[in-house]
Design a protein around this motif. Structure first.
Motif, short mmCIF file in Angstrom:
data_model
loop_
_atom_site.label_atom_id
_atom_site.label_comp_id
_atom_site.label_asym_id
_atom_site.label_seq_id
_atom_site.Cartn_x
_atom_site.Cartn_y
_atom_site.Cartn_z
N UNK A 804 46.36 34.13 35.10
CA UNK A 804 47.05 32.87 34.83
C UNK A 804 46.06 31.77 34.44
N UNK A 805 44.93 31.73 35.14
CA UNK A 805 43.94 30.70 34.84
C UNK A 805 43.33 30.86 33.46
N UNK A 806 42.99 32.09 33.13
CA UNK A 806 42.45 32.33 31.79
C UNK A 806 43.50 32.07 30.72
N UNK A 807 44.75 32.43 31.00
CA UNK A 807 45.82 32.18 30.02
C UNK A 807 45.98 30.68 29.77
N UNK A 808 45.84 29.88 30.82
CA UNK A 808 45.97 28.43 30.66
C UNK A 808 44.90 27.88 29.74
N UNK A 809 43.71 28.48 29.80
CA UNK A 809 42.60 27.99 28.97
C UNK A 809 42.33 28.83 27.75
N UNK A 810 43.30 29.70 27.37
CA UNK A 810 43.14 30.57 26.19
C UNK A 810 41.86 31.39 26.29
N UNK A 811 41.73 32.14 27.37
CA UNK A 811 40.54 32.96 27.58
C UNK A 811 39.41 32.12 28.13
N UNK A 812 38.24 32.22 27.52
CA UNK A 812 37.08 31.50 28.03
C UNK A 812 36.86 30.18 27.29
N UNK A 813 37.81 29.80 26.45
CA UNK A 813 37.61 28.63 25.58
C UNK A 813 37.70 27.31 26.36
N UNK A 815 37.99 26.60 30.28
CA UNK A 815 38.15 26.97 31.68
C UNK A 815 38.70 25.82 32.51
N UNK A 816 38.45 24.60 32.12
CA UNK A 816 38.95 23.45 32.91
C UNK A 816 40.46 23.42 32.97
#
Length: 844
Positions: A804-813, A815-816
């Motif tokens: 879910x966290x990575x999805x919110x930030x579109x992968x590693x683009x 992270x905040x």
């Protein structure tokens, strides 16, 4: 009406070119699955195809002059092509077990068996194809004063049909219909052409070159010409063969250079091939009209060859100076443009490089035939003889380009050598023309010398063509051009090393790529108890192979790499793979991975397969197909596991197509996600079981400790939580839809269209992560060894927070954007170091 019948025959001959190119593209693909996709194998198929054309033209050429009805012969040839083309559909499945048995019986004779299979399958129909141009030329060309125009028009129309065939097959038909139906379409086309020609025999058109008002026509010349040929027959054939040598070699050289700018997709290759044929077709039409009008076709031939040399030389600054600037901008970027824009821009670039030289190459055939044919009743024999010489030269040019010239000179040197070669042919033609003109010889020699002098300067000019992840400041450690590809190893200012093939990154030592390369080694080793025999498809930097070599229980490590330069380039990563190529357990095969799987008797406990970082590369499709996965399954032991890496930014519909293809091949399959960017499919003959005790032991092992720490899998519960879903759950999540197969390679066609016009760079990652969240079902993975169910559940729950966290930030683009989700997950499972690290990193 005779004119209507004449036009219909010309249209039919153009349609014959359509079917011919469909056959060529389809048969090269079909046979590559059987005898391999190496340069040798592809060259063998191409040689068989063009060899059939050459010998067919030579055989039927003289006979067309002696038959009473050449139109009947032409119609029968088209019918024969259709029947033999249909027979190829039946023959190829029958040849597979024979070929495999021959290779297993005598492995050293594999090259001979490949040649045998290619010629048995392809030579018979192409032998008949070779007779069509002489037969139709003999029927329709009736006037010596318009010989060039007639033959030029026939060549132009047939090649224009080839343009249509290359475009349709390369852009539409193969992905839409599949190989078998494409072949059936070409068969139907040939049969229809043959029947139509036989029907048109009742309406006898008088001549291709008769002017409309018969009274205005000069007296026909149907006997020997008053003057001898301007250029001796043997010299003319040699010049024409040498011109074919240069033309096919340049097609290979330009393709190798341009794909670093245009990409390695099916559409990019289709644009280059189609453009090359367009030039030949237009040149054939113009060359034919000029050949009949000039006083000296021999000198015209010399000037054409000289101009080829000049324009080929001019392609070097275009490729090495102009195209890098275009790539720096948005013009060649696939992002945020539709498929039509993507394709049209590649056509424009290919046209800008190849149009003028290929136009001049196309002019050569009608000019040569105008010089070499001196009797109207010898048209068939003349066309057959000269076409034979040109096609043999083309075959030799294609073979020499891949196996000799490119490895020796590099792509820029090869193009410049072709420039000098063609200019030299221009001088030879001027010298050989009778009567010889001293001024023409002197001028052409001066131009040729100027080209030869300019070539070394051009070789040194322009910047290097950088790989997609390379900057001008990177230090190149290794560069090699071989028959398959250009391999380059370079070191970045950070100290990381990367490897690229034909300008596209395939491996390296930065943390993200290292994780991908190493998870392909360590994950299967905890899924297979006591794995002893391992096969790695693709050497790359050698890091996956080196990571597997850390396991002492492995007794046999086999690796197959298709690019010879990669083997030498991997030595520059020896410190990262612990000099694995010197390990006595390692057996390295330079060749095609599919070919190895098809012909090997070995069975493996682990098969580890990588794929290129760029999912749009055309070579990926056959390694992401149900047929490939089934072949891997057949080569596994009963307990064995095959793993396949997929990059996260694969378009969602195409990822789900791969899921369907994989799960149809394996009864037991699973998807693992190694955050943040790596998807790993695992397939087996038996249920997937992760051994937690082995994972604990490997995590503390002297040789594997560092890798486990790099991968953040030191805790075995992390390894178990990487599991997303099993076979049934994946099938349900992927839903109904097409699969990717060798017969119907949908993926390589659809993936480019899917990647066009992406709204934001992280869109694909976000969509795939969301799809995995919906698909999560850890029940399909078996566990061996002691474990605490509550601890396992917490780690499986923290995996959801990671997704879910990575999805919110579109992968590693970004992270905040997922920081609060990571924080919540770390509160749920404070033992998961991955979440704690992400909270610290994203909170900075």
């Amino acid at each position: 009406m005779p004119r209507v019948a004449l036009v219909l025959i010309l249209v039919l001959f153009s349609l014959s070119g359509v079917s011919g190119l469909i056959y060529q593209l389809v048969w090269i693909r079909a046979l590559s699955y059987l005898i391999g996709g190496t340069t040798f194998a592809i060259s063998t198929v191409l040689a068989a195809f063009m060899g059939g054309l050459a010998f067919g033209s030579r055989f039927f050429g003289g006979r067309t002059d002696r038959v009473r009805d050449p139109l009947l012969l032409y119609g029968l040839l088209e019918l024969g092509i259709g029947l033999l083309g249909a027979f190829v559909l039946v023959l190829l499945p029958l040849l597979k077990p024979i070929y495999v048995s021959l290779v297993q019986w005598a492995p050293a004779g594999a090259p001979a068996w490949k040649i045998l299979v290619a010629f048995v399958a392809v030579f018979p129909p192409t032998f008949l194809m070779g007779g069509t141009l002489p037969a139709l030329s003999r029927f329709l060309v009736r006037r010596m004063d318009r010989l060039g125009r007639g033959l030029g028009l026939l060549y132009a129309l047939n090649t224009a049909g080839a343009v249509a065939g290359a475009f349709l097959a390369g852009f539409v038909l193969i992905g839409w219909l599949g190989l078998a139906r494409c072949t059936a379409l070409a068969v139907a086309l040939n049969l229809a052409i043959g029947l139509a020609v036989l029907a048109l025999r009742q309406v006898r058109p008088s001549s291709l070159t008769d002017p409309a008002p018969a009274a205005a026509a000069p007296a026909p010349v149907d006997g020997p010409c008053a003057s001898p040929s301007e250029i001796a027959g043997s010299l003319l054939a040699t010049i024409f063969a040498a011109s074919g040598f240069a033309a096919l070699g340049l097609e290979i050289h330009w393709t190798r250079a341009l794909q670093q700018f245009l990409g390695n997709s099916t559409y990019a290759h289709g644009a280059m091939l189609t453009t090359f044929l367009i030039g030949l077709s237009a040149g054939g039409w113009v060359g034919g009209r000029l050949a009949d009008r000039v006083v000296s076709p021999g000198r015209l031939l010399g000037w054409v060859q000289l101009c080829i040399g000049l324009f080929v030389l001019a392609t070097v600054p275009v490729i090495w100076d102009v195209l890098p600037r275009l790539r720096e901008g948005a013009f060649l970027s696939p992002a945020q443009c539709g498929l039509a824009t993507y394709v049209s821009r590649r056509f424009l670039v290919a046209f800008g490089v190849m149009a003028l030289p290929t136009f001049l190459f196309g002019m050569t055939l009608p000019i040569v035939t105008r010089i070499g044919i001196r009797r109207i009743d010898g048209v068939g024999e003349g066309v057959g003889r000269l076409y034979f010489a040109n096609t043999i030269g083309s075959i030799l040019g294609a073979l020499a380009a891949g196996f000799v010239i490119l490895p020796a000179l590099g792509v820029k040197g090869a193009i410049l050598a072709s420039s000098v070669w063609s200019a030299g042919l221009g001088v030879v033609a001027q010298i050989g023309t009778r009567p010889r003109r001293a001024l023409s010889v002197a001028v052409s020699a001066a131009v040729a010398v100027a080209i030869a002098v300019a070539a070394p300067a051009a070789l040194r000019s322009g910047g290097a063509i950088l790989a997609d992840s390379q900057s001008p400041r990177d230090r190149v450690l290794f560069e090699r051009e071989d028959s398959v590809a250009e391999t380059r190893v370079y070191e970045k200012r950070s100290g990381d090393r990367e490897m690229a093939i034909d300008g596209h990154e395939i491996g390296g030592t930065n943390r993200t790529i290292l994780q991908k390369e190493k998870i392909l080694a360590h994950l299967p080793m905890v899924l297979v108890p006591q794995a002893e025999s391992v096969l790695v498809i693709g050497l790359g930097s050698g890091i996956t192979l080196g990571s597997l070599a850390q396991y002492d229980e492995i007794r046999q490590l086999t690796c197959v790499e298709i690019v010879p330069g990669v083997v030498e380039g991997a030595r520059f990563f020896s410190v990262f793979h612990d000099n694995v190529l010197q390990d006595p357990r390692v057996t390295l095969h330079v060749g095609d991975g599919i070919q190895h799987l098809l012909t090997s008797r070995e069975r493996y406990d682990v098969i580890s397969c990588d794929s290129k970082l760029n999912p749009a590369c055309s070579g990926n499709a056959r390694l992401l197909s149900r047929d490939y996965y089934q072949l891997c399954r057949e080569r596994l032991t009963d307990r064995g596991v095959m793993v396949q890496w997929i990059v996260l930014h694969t378009p969602p519909a195409e990822l789900q197509m791969i899921v369907r293809s994989f799960t149809e091949a394996f009864t037991y399959a699973g998807l693992f996600w190694h955050s943040p960017m790596n998807l790993v499919f695992a397939g087996s003959r038996s249920p997937l079981v992760l051994d937690l005790e082995r994972a604990r032991r490997f995590a503390l092992g002297l040789r594997t400790f560092a890798d486990y720490r790099l991968l953040d899998i030191g805790d075995p519960y992390v390894l178990a939580s990487m599991y997303v879903a099993g076979n049934e759950q994946l099938r349900a999540a992927a839903g109904p839809g097409p699969v990717n197969t060798w017969e119907r390679p949908r993926l390589e066609f659809s993936i480019i269209a899917a990647m066009m016009g992406i709204a934001s760079p992280g869109q694909l990652e976000r969509q795939n992560l969301a799809w995995m969240i919906r698909s999560l079902d850890p029940r399909g993975l078996g566990l061996r060894g002691d474990h605490d169910p509550e601890t396992l559940a917490r780690f499986q729950l923290s995996e959801t927070y990671l997704l879910r966290g990575y999805a919110a930030g579109a992968g590693i683009r970004d992270l905040r954007s997922g920081l609060e989700i990571f924080r919540e997950g770390s509160r749920v499972n404070p033992c998961d170091r991955r979440l704690l690290n992400l909270v610290q990193h994203a909170g900075r």
